[in-house]
Design a protein around this motif. Structure first.
Motif, PDB file in Angstrom:
ATOM      1  N   TYR A 138       0.838  -1.198   0.000  1.00 44.31           N
ATOM      2  CA  TYR A 138       0.000   0.000   0.000  1.00 44.31           C
ATOM      3  C   TYR A 138       0.873   1.248   0.000  1.00 44.31           C
ATOM      4  CZ  TYR A 138       0.642  -0.214   5.146  1.00 44.31           C
ATOM      5  OH  TYR A 138       1.169  -0.287   6.416  1.00 44.31           O
ATOM      6  N   MET A 203      -5.272  -4.103   2.629  1.00 44.50           N
ATOM      7  CA  MET A 203      -6.260  -3.374   3.422  1.00 44.50           C
ATOM      8  C   MET A 203      -7.099  -4.370   4.203  1.00 44.50           C
ATOM      9  SD  MET A 203      -7.554  -0.385   0.783  1.00 44.50           S
ATOM     10  CE  MET A 203      -8.433   0.482   2.066  1.00 44.50           C
ATOM     11  N   THR A 209      -5.536   0.516   5.849  1.00 46.82           N
ATOM     12  CA  THR A 209      -4.358  -0.241   5.441  1.00 46.82           C
ATOM     13  C   THR A 209      -3.924  -1.167   6.579  1.00 46.82           C
ATOM     14  OG1 THR A 209      -2.962   1.616   6.150  1.00 46.82           O
ATOM     15  CG2 THR A 209      -3.525   1.482   3.812  1.00 46.82           C
TER      16      THR A 209
END
Length: 238
Positions: A138, A203, A209
């Motif tokens: 992420y 996520m 996240t």
């Protein structure tokens, strides 16, 4: 006052917990349905495209969420991806949507994320002693979020056999130990078997996240490790 706050907080915690459990059960039921659907694979025109009856899902962790799909790619598909990547291989090579159409759709079906939300597949090669440091998939900056939003999940596909080392190491998964490039480490390690794929989420079910999704590529001890990676976003990317 503390007792009043606890009474207010309990329904929220219960709601979030039930939501996480329900989401996990629905996801598991979906993969069981795909497995059972293999009984009708011969009569379905898309069965070959999705490799129903060949792909075998194995949930190896719920926190972070990780599923190994055994036989996700055929041997021919693995060889094909390497063949088109080899002439232009540098640090990574992008596989265009047209040539990877069947694989793109398979990733979308098994991940339950629209293919329009995916970045282009990238092919990487690791030689002896090469590795990838621990990282999250992420984004932590706002620039990369402008097109497609945050990365939701990753499908990592292994293209070669006969590799010693080169495992994918999830540092915060499980409570045991595993072998990473010949060293014993804490966490879960996935061996790079040709045709297998690892789907993991960056996520959590709460929409935030997941720091537990941190992972690394262990050092290759012998042979070459080839992999193809598909990152999937919150929104359409193309």
């Amino acid at each position: 006052m503390a007792r009043w706050r606890a009474r207010r907080l309990l329904p929220l915690v219960t709601f979030v917990t039930l939501g996480m459990i329900l989401g996990s059960l629905l996801q598991l039921a979906f993969h069981h349905r795909l497995d059972g659907y293999s009984l009708h694979a011969d009569s379905d025109p898309e069965a070959g495209l999705l490799r129903l009856g060949y792909v075998k899902p194995e949930v190896i962790s719920w926190t972070p969420r990780i599923i190994v799909f055994h036989n996700f790619l055929s041997s021919e598909e693995c060889d094909y991806l390497m063949a088109i990547a080899r002439p232009r291989l540098q640090m990574s090579t992008v596989v265009d949507v047209a040539t990877g159409k069947a694989i793109e759709k398979r990733i979308s079906v098994f991940s339950q994320i629209p293919k329009e939300n995916g970045e282009l597949i990238q092919v990487l090669r690791y030689e002896a002693s090469q590795y990838y440091r621990p990282h999250h998939d992420y984004f932590s900056d706002t620039f990369n979020l402008k097109r497609g939003g945050q990365r939701v999940a990753t499908m990592l596909m292994y293209l070669t056999d006969g590799v010693e080392g080169g495992e994918t190491h999830f540092l915060q998964a499980g409570d045991g130990e595993c072998s990473c490039g010949g060293n014993v480490v804490k966490g879960l390690c996935v061996k790079p078997n040709k045709g297998d794929a690892v789907l993991f989420w960056s996520m959590g079910l709460d929409g935030n996240t997941d720091p537990n999704s941190i992972h690394s590529g262990c050092p290759v001890l012998k042979g070459e490790k080839w992999s193809a990676t598909k990152w999937m976003r919150q929104k359409m990317t193309f």
